[in-house]
Design a protein around this motif. Structure first.
Motif, PDB file in Angstrom:
ATOM      1  N   UNK A  98      89.154  30.012 -21.585  1.00 24.72           N
ATOM      2  CA  UNK A  98      87.701  29.922 -21.422  1.00 24.72           C
ATOM      3  C   UNK A  98      87.299  29.739 -19.966  1.00 24.72           C
ATOM      4  N   UNK A  99      88.100  28.959 -19.223  1.00 27.39           N
ATOM      5  CA  UNK A  99      87.787  28.732 -17.809  1.00 27.39           C
ATOM      6  C   UNK A  99      87.868  30.029 -17.003  1.00 27.39           C
ATOM      7  N   UNK A 100      88.840  30.876 -17.333  1.00 29.97           N
ATOM      8  CA  UNK A 100      88.992  32.143 -16.631  1.00 29.97           C
ATOM      9  C   UNK A 100      87.891  33.122 -17.026  1.00 29.97           C
ATOM     10  N   UNK A 101      87.489  33.102 -18.312  1.00 30.45           N
ATOM     11  CA  UNK A 101      86.370  33.941 -18.739  1.00 30.45           C
ATOM     12  C   UNK A 101      85.107  33.568 -17.973  1.00 30.45           C
ATOM     13  N   UNK A 102      84.877  32.272 -17.824  1.00 30.55           N
ATOM     14  CA  UNK A 102      83.689  31.792 -17.103  1.00 30.55           C
ATOM     15  C   UNK A 102      83.721  32.233 -15.645  1.00 30.55           C
ATOM     16  N   UNK A 112      81.010  34.671 -13.768  1.00 35.65           N
ATOM     17  CA  UNK A 112      80.319  34.246 -12.547  1.00 35.65           C
ATOM     18  C   UNK A 112      80.516  35.255 -11.416  1.00 35.65           C
ATOM     19  N   UNK A 113      81.681  35.905 -11.373  1.00 41.93           N
ATOM     20  CA  UNK A 113      81.963  36.917 -10.344  1.00 41.93           C
ATOM     21  C   UNK A 113      81.313  38.266 -10.665  1.00 41.93           C
ATOM     22  N   UNK A 114      80.743  38.380 -11.863  1.00 37.96           N
ATOM     23  CA  UNK A 114      80.076  39.617 -12.255  1.00 37.96           C
ATOM     24  C   UNK A 114      81.013  40.699 -12.737  1.00 37.96           C
ATOM     25  N   UNK A 115      82.216  40.309 -13.138  1.00 42.76           N
ATOM     26  CA  UNK A 115      83.213  41.293 -13.586  1.00 42.76           C
ATOM     27  C   UNK A 115      82.752  42.090 -14.808  1.00 42.76           C
TER      28      UNK A 115
END
Length: 209
Positions: A39-43, A47-50
């Motif tokens: 979940x932390x990596x998804x967030x 945030x980076x707009x990926x």
């Protein structure tokens, strides 16, 4: 032309839907592997707009294919190859570019994997088309005749039951295993009235042996 237009339109519509779903509806599950990330990596990726950039990739692919679609209505014989080639370059190119969104410890490895995949994929497609477009010929021997190239074989004259010159193309229902290219068809096809058939045909030329 009809096959090229249908395939292109299906892909264009799908890409527009994927792009819209990612950018407007936040359907991030459409991104391969995104749902399985912590979940932390998804967030961090959001945030980076990926996900938004992946959506943009699909829309760019769709718009480019739509702009190229009119060539399918001309006499240009390689319309499908140009349209799908553009699509392939956009998708695999963006896949390499998007490697920068990986976590720092995985980024280098991801660049290598994605770049290798892109090179192998493009090389495979180019090689496949080179083989597919290689022309065939008939070589006559004393007791046999031989068709050269991919799907070519040798047959005895004694195996021939009948020879006809057809002024019209037979109705080819579908390709079972072979190349159905804009300029030629070769391989195994299902042909109306003949069943499973091995064809070696140059398009737009009649009569057909």
């Amino acid at each position: 032309m009809q096959f090229t237009v249908i395939i292109s339109l299906i892909l264009i519509v799908l890409f527009f839907i994927f792009g819209w779903a990612l950018k407007k509806k936040k359907a991030y599950f459409l991104i391969s592997g995104f749902a399985s990330k912590p979940e932390s990596e998804q967030k961090r990726l959001i945030e980076l707009g990926y996900p938004d950039k992946v959506g943009t990739m699909f829309i760019v692919a769709a718009v480019g294919m739509l702009l190229l679609l009119p060539i399918a209505f001309t006499s240009f014989p390689f319309a499908l190859e140009v349209i799908l080639g553009y699509m392939l370059i956009v998708l695999v190119g963006c896949m390499v570019i998007f490697s920068k969104y990986e976590t720092p410890e995985k980024r280098k490895k991801r660049y290598i994997i994605n770049s290798t995949f892109a090179i192998v994929t493009i090389s495979f497609v180019i090689t496949l088309y080179i083989i597919g477009y290689k022309d065939f010929d008939i070589e006559f021997g004393e007791n046999t005749f031989h068709i050269t190239g991919l799907y070519g074989d040798e047959w005895s004259y004694e195996e021939i039951e009948e020879v006809k010159l057809l002024e019209e193309w037979p109705n080819i229902k579908w390709r079972k295993n072979g190349f159905g290219l804009p300029t030629m068809s070769k391989g195994h096809f299902s042909v109306d009235g003949y069943g499973s058939s091995l064809l070696f045909l140059h398009h737009r030329y009649t009569p057909i042996l």
